[in-house]
Design a protein around this motif. Sequence first.
Motif, PDB file in Angstrom:
ATOM      1  N   SER A   1       0.835  -1.194   0.000  1.00  0.00           N
ATOM      2  CA  SER A   1       0.000   0.000   0.000  1.00  0.00           C
ATOM      3  C   SER A   1       0.874   1.251   0.000  1.00  0.00           C
ATOM      4  O   SER A   1       1.915   1.277   0.650  1.00  0.00           O
ATOM      5  N   VAL A   2       0.431   2.268  -0.725  1.00  0.00           N
ATOM      6  CA  VAL A   2       1.070   3.578  -0.716  1.00  0.00           C
ATOM      7  C   VAL A   2      -0.035   4.608  -0.583  1.00  0.00           C
ATOM      8  O   VAL A   2      -0.902   4.723  -1.454  1.00  0.00           O
ATOM      9  N   ILE A   3      -0.025   5.329   0.547  1.00  0.00           N
ATOM     10  CA  ILE A   3      -1.029   6.354   0.805  1.00  0.00           C
ATOM     11  C   ILE A   3      -0.298   7.632   1.171  1.00  0.00           C
ATOM     12  O   ILE A   3       0.360   7.696   2.208  1.00  0.00           O
ATOM     13  N   ASP A   4      -0.419   8.639   0.311  1.00  0.00           N
ATOM     14  CA  ASP A   4       0.283   9.913   0.493  1.00  0.00           C
ATOM     15  C   ASP A   4       1.774   9.658   0.692  1.00  0.00           C
ATOM     16  O   ASP A   4       2.433   9.178  -0.217  1.00  0.00           O
ATOM     17  N   ASN A   5       2.314   9.974   1.856  1.00  0.00           N
ATOM     18  CA  ASN A   5       3.748   9.802   2.134  1.00  0.00           C
ATOM     19  C   ASN A   5       4.031   8.576   2.995  1.00  0.00           C
ATOM     20  O   ASN A   5       5.073   8.492   3.625  1.00  0.00           O
ATOM     21  N   VAL A   6       3.104   7.628   3.041  1.00  0.00           N
ATOM     22  CA  VAL A   6       3.277   6.422   3.856  1.00  0.00           C
ATOM     23  C   VAL A   6       3.294   5.191   2.956  1.00  0.00           C
ATOM     24  O   VAL A   6       2.398   4.994   2.138  1.00  0.00           O
ATOM     25  N   ILE A   7       4.340   4.385   3.136  1.00  0.00           N
ATOM     26  CA  ILE A   7       4.498   3.142   2.385  1.00  0.00           C
ATOM     27  C   ILE A   7       4.357   1.987   3.359  1.00  0.00           C
ATOM     28  O   ILE A   7       4.984   1.987   4.420  1.00  0.00           O
TER      29      ILE A   7
ATOM     30  N   THR B   1       7.959   1.855  16.981  1.00  0.00           N
ATOM     31  CA  THR B   1       8.242   2.907  16.010  1.00  0.00           C
ATOM     32  C   THR B   1       9.613   3.504  16.267  1.00  0.00           C
ATOM     33  O   THR B   1      10.004   3.706  17.414  1.00  0.00           O
ATOM     34  N   SER B   2      10.324   3.792  15.173  1.00  0.00           N
ATOM     35  CA  SER B   2      11.682   4.350  15.267  1.00  0.00           C
ATOM     36  C   SER B   2      11.809   5.587  14.400  1.00  0.00           C
ATOM     37  O   SER B   2      11.248   5.651  13.309  1.00  0.00           O
ATOM     38  N   LYS B   3      12.566   6.555  14.892  1.00  0.00           N
ATOM     39  CA  LYS B   3      12.972   7.708  14.091  1.00  0.00           C
ATOM     40  C   LYS B   3      14.255   7.296  13.378  1.00  0.00           C
ATOM     41  O   LYS B   3      15.186   6.789  14.003  1.00  0.00           O
ATOM     42  N   CYS B   4      14.310   7.476  12.073  1.00  0.00           N
ATOM     43  CA  CYS B   4      15.421   6.946  11.279  1.00  0.00           C
ATOM     44  C   CYS B   4      16.213   8.053  10.593  1.00  0.00           C
ATOM     45  O   CYS B   4      15.706   9.142  10.357  1.00  0.00           O
ATOM     46  N   GLU B   5      17.453   7.731  10.261  1.00  0.00           N
ATOM     47  CA  GLU B   5      18.272   8.591   9.422  1.00  0.00           C
ATOM     48  C   GLU B   5      17.943   8.238   7.971  1.00  0.00           C
ATOM     49  O   GLU B   5      17.846   7.062   7.634  1.00  0.00           O
ATOM     50  N   THR B   6      17.778   9.258   7.142  1.00  0.00           N
ATOM     51  CA  THR B   6      17.429   8.992   5.747  1.00  0.00           C
ATOM     52  C   THR B   6      18.448   9.599   4.801  1.00  0.00           C
ATOM     53  O   THR B   6      19.081  10.607   5.112  1.00  0.00           O
ATOM     54  N   THR B   7      18.579   8.964   3.663  1.00  0.00           N
ATOM     55  CA  THR B   7      19.350   9.523   2.553  1.00  0.00           C
ATOM     56  C   THR B   7      18.519   9.365   1.292  1.00  0.00           C
ATOM     57  O   THR B   7      17.781   8.392   1.130  1.00  0.00           O
ATOM     58  N   ASN B   8      18.600  10.352   0.416  1.00  0.00           N
ATOM     59  CA  ASN B   8      17.900  10.323  -0.864  1.00  0.00           C
ATOM     60  C   ASN B   8      18.911  10.517  -1.977  1.00  0.00           C
ATOM     61  O   ASN B   8      19.786  11.389  -1.883  1.00  0.00           O
ATOM     62  N   PHE B   9      18.767   9.725  -3.001  1.00  0.00           N
ATOM     63  CA  PHE B   9      19.606   9.878  -4.185  1.00  0.00           C
ATOM     64  C   PHE B   9      18.693   9.813  -5.387  1.00  0.00           C
ATOM     65  O   PHE B   9      17.875   8.898  -5.527  1.00  0.00           O
ATOM     66  N   SER B  10      18.786  10.781  -6.269  1.00  0.00           N
ATOM     67  CA  SER B  10      17.991  10.747  -7.499  1.00  0.00           C
ATOM     68  C   SER B  10      18.839  11.239  -8.666  1.00  0.00           C
ATOM     69  O   SER B  10      19.781  12.005  -8.505  1.00  0.00           O
ATOM     70  N   MET B  11      18.471  10.740  -9.810  1.00  0.00           N
ATOM     71  CA  MET B  11      19.190  11.073 -11.029  1.00  0.00           C
ATOM     72  C   MET B  11      18.198  11.448 -12.106  1.00  0.00           C
ATOM     73  O   MET B  11      17.145  10.902 -12.200  1.00  0.00           O
TER      74      MET B  11
ATOM     75  N   GLU C   1       7.887  11.405   4.930  1.00  0.00           N
ATOM     76  CA  GLU C   1       7.997  12.826   5.272  1.00  0.00           C
ATOM     77  C   GLU C   1       8.633  13.050   6.643  1.00  0.00           C
ATOM     78  O   GLU C   1       9.430  13.954   6.836  1.00  0.00           O
ATOM     79  N   ASN C   2       8.291  12.218   7.630  1.00  0.00           N
ATOM     80  CA  ASN C   2       8.782  12.400   8.997  1.00  0.00           C
ATOM     81  C   ASN C   2       9.911  11.456   9.384  1.00  0.00           C
ATOM     82  O   ASN C   2      10.353  11.457  10.532  1.00  0.00           O
ATOM     83  N   SER C   3      10.358  10.604   8.444  1.00  0.00           N
ATOM     84  CA  SER C   3      11.445   9.635   8.673  1.00  0.00           C
ATOM     85  C   SER C   3      11.136   8.693   9.834  1.00  0.00           C
ATOM     86  O   SER C   3      12.000   8.351  10.622  1.00  0.00           O
ATOM     87  N   LEU C   4       9.894   8.272   9.935  1.00  0.00           N
ATOM     88  CA  LEU C   4       9.475   7.331  10.973  1.00  0.00           C
ATOM     89  C   LEU C   4       9.171   5.972  10.342  1.00  0.00           C
ATOM     90  O   LEU C   4       8.540   5.903   9.288  1.00  0.00           O
ATOM     91  N   VAL C   5       9.614   4.902  10.998  1.00  0.00           N
ATOM     92  CA  VAL C   5       9.318   3.552  10.533  1.00  0.00           C
ATOM     93  C   VAL C   5       8.701   2.780  11.704  1.00  0.00           C
ATOM     94  O   VAL C   5       9.315   2.653  12.763  1.00  0.00           O
ATOM     95  N   SER C   6       7.492   2.283  11.486  1.00  0.00           N
ATOM     96  CA  SER C   6       6.831   1.430  12.475  1.00  0.00           C
ATOM     97  C   SER C   6       6.996  -0.015  12.043  1.00  0.00           C
ATOM     98  O   SER C   6       6.730  -0.358  10.891  1.00  0.00           O
ATOM     99  N   VAL C   7       7.443  -0.843  12.973  1.00  0.00           N
ATOM    100  CA  VAL C   7       7.640  -2.259  12.705  1.00  0.00           C
ATOM    101  C   VAL C   7       6.618  -3.047  13.514  1.00  0.00           C
ATOM    102  O   VAL C   7       6.506  -2.849  14.723  1.00  0.00           O
ATOM    103  N   GLN C   8       5.871  -3.908  12.835  1.00  0.00           N
ATOM    104  CA  GLN C   8       4.923  -4.778  13.519  1.00  0.00           C
ATOM    105  C   GLN C   8       5.359  -6.219  13.280  1.00  0.00           C
ATOM    106  O   GLN C   8       5.516  -6.661  12.146  1.00  0.00           O
ATOM    107  N   GLN C   9       5.583  -6.929  14.380  1.00  0.00           N
ATOM    108  CA  GLN C   9       5.921  -8.349  14.322  1.00  0.00           C
ATOM    109  C   GLN C   9       4.875  -9.080  15.139  1.00  0.00           C
ATOM    110  O   GLN C   9       4.842  -8.958  16.366  1.00  0.00           O
TER     111      GLN C   9
END
Length: 116
Positions: free
Chosen positions: A72-78, A106-116, A92-100
């Motif tokens: 699913s992809v809804i707005d800025n959430v994958i 939920t974790s605040k993450c470091e992000t990097t973006n690369f585009s060409m 958008e907020n660099s947050l990742v929720s993990v459900q096991q």
Amino acid sequence: MIKWLYGAIGALVFAGLVTILGSGAFTRFEHKTFLCSNTLIGPFELIINKATVGSDVQLSQPNGNSRLRITSVIDNVIIAEADTLRFEVDIENSLVSVQQMVNLSTSKCETTNFSM
């Protein structure tokens, strides 16, 4: 007078090109990386190349790599899932929720973006 007219037209064309190129209209490749540490699964890295339903997300952990399917992809959430793991990535907020199973973290993450 003609020089002013050509100058104005040139400035408008230049401004239009800068706007189009800055909006990402010609982006061929985009690569987003989320580097996180989570209480449920420990340190991990999510690599997203295409944020479309059906695409894969690479999950890298110290014990190996695996693939998650984007469901699913809804707005800025994958939302990506595999087996008993479900990841909800807020780009958008660099947050990742993990459900096991029934556990959620939920974790605040470091992000990097690369585009060409």
